[in-house]
Design an enzyme around this catalytic site. Structure first.
Site, PDB file in Angstrom:
ATOM      1  CE1 TYR A 158      -3.326  -2.898   0.539  1.00  0.00           C
ATOM      2  CE2 TYR A 158      -2.117  -3.366   2.564  1.00  0.00           C
ATOM      3  CZ  TYR A 158      -3.057  -3.730   1.610  1.00  0.00           C
ATOM      4  OH  TYR A 158      -3.722  -4.917   1.730  1.00  0.00           O
ATOM      5  CB  THR A 232      -6.990   1.295  20.616  1.00  0.00           C
ATOM      6  OG1 THR A 232      -6.063   2.388  20.572  1.00  0.00           O
ATOM      7  CG2 THR A 232      -6.235  -0.025  20.707  1.00  0.00           C
ATOM      8  CG  PHE A 233      -7.312   5.454  16.707  1.00  0.00           C
ATOM      9  CD1 PHE A 233      -7.508   5.723  15.361  1.00  0.00           C
ATOM     10  CD2 PHE A 233      -6.077   4.946  17.098  1.00  0.00           C
ATOM     11  CE1 PHE A 233      -6.516   5.494  14.427  1.00  0.00           C
ATOM     12  CE2 PHE A 233      -5.065   4.726  16.179  1.00  0.00           C
ATOM     13  CZ  PHE A 233      -5.286   5.004  14.842  1.00  0.00           C
TER      14      PHE A 233
END
Length: 325
Positions: A158, A232-233
């Site tokens: 990517y 975690t966001f």
């Protein structure tokens, strides 16, 4: 409900309604860790974040040392020993370090559980107010004063972080748990950031850093655990290979002083901890042999080190984490 909390709720409601009613909206600006824009609602308010509510590979999690599975195929993790330029920013949700764009601004990460080459891009700091646990990941249901999370993206497949995080094998993340030291003989690992904290007190404050190396914060151990999880966001993308150094088991953490932690607590934002997520029978692997597995497989014990969980510094129990929806 206090006038202040009522005002915050009304403000969040207006922000959400504005985003829902608009053609385009910068959702990154309004999510929080409390109230109706907090973790319990991330997956409900933005259609691109539904994984936050419905995902089965979410992070953070509790690491139970008894349930770690030894994997002899896990080799050493390789992190380039080079420096980059970047900047720290108080986002209002966390303190974040981001690497500058440009030629030569890459620190490679490979080996271990990783099939591809990854490139370091971001670093997040997590802590809580005085007396409260400050780590997102926990060990044996014990929390730690702080946690650093280092994110990199798959640079083989990517072109950048934004695309990688939404695709398979997109991200790698290190979870580094932090302990407090007051020893005159043990150097703090936070000198590189503590000197800048007075300039990062408020949301939007930025400090440019002319040189930074990951080896300034990585624990000095080759032992680690790994599992498949998420950021975690928001949007909680389940494309993250998590790597946690065995600092919490072998008593080889990185250290912060009480004074330095107090400086972090002066930064103006709420507690930035997402609640623990279900493990859901995930395979949590380690490159270090576990005593319970040696006992059940005596013929496979040669060359395996022994894990012991015996913290030498007090940690906080899980049930003291200050979370309410």
């Amino acid at each position: 409900m206090t006038k202040k909390s009522t005002s915050c709720v009304l403000q969040n409601v207006l922000l959400v309604l504005t985003c829902i009613g608009s053609i385009s909206c910068n959702w990154e600006g309004w999510w929080t860790y409390e109230g109706i824009s907090g973790p319990y609602y991330w997956g409900l308010m933005n259609p691109d974040w539904t994984t936050c509510a419905k995902g089965k590979l979410q992070s953070p999690i509790d690491i139970d040392p008894i349930n770690l599975n030894y994997d002899g195929s896990l080799d050493s993790i390789r992190v380039e020993k080079k420096s980059v330029t970047g900047q720290f920013m108080n986002t209002g949700q966390s303190l974040v370090y981001r690497v500058d764009e440009g030629e030569g601004q890459d620190i490679g990460i490979a080996g271990g559980p990783l099939t591809y080459q990854y490139r370091f891009k971001e670093m997040y700091f997590h802590w809580a107010n005085t007396g409260n646990p400050g780590s997102e990941h926990t060990v044996n249901k014990q929390s730690f004063p702080a946690e650093i999370q280092i994110y990199g993206f798959n640079s083989e497949l990517y072109p950048n972080m934004s695309i990688a995080r939404e695709n398979p094998n997109g991200l790698v993340a290190f979870a580094i748990l932090v302990q407090i030291t007051e020893s005159l003989y043990r150097k703090s690992d936070f000198d590189f950031i503590s000197v800048h904290l007075d300039k990062l007190l408020h949301r939007g404050d930025i400090v440019k850093v002319p040189t930074f190396s990951l080896h300034q914060v990585l624990p000095r151990t080759e032992d680690y655990i790994t599992y498949e999880g998420s950021s975690t966001f928001p949007g909680c993308w389940e494309t993250v290979t998590w790597i946690g150094n065995q600092i919490h088991i072998f008593n080889k953490p990185i250290f912060i002083t009480t004074k330095q932690l107090a400086h972090f607590q002066r930064l103006k934002h709420e507690n930035n901890l997402r609640p623990l997520q279900p493990v859901n029978k995930r395979n949590i692997r380690t490159n270090v042999g576990i005593q319970a597995q040696k006992d059940s497989n005596p013929e496979c014990t040669d060359g395996l080190n022994e894990i012991e969980y015996e913290p030498n510094i007090p940690v906080l129990p899980l049930n003291s984490r200050p979370y309410t929806p």
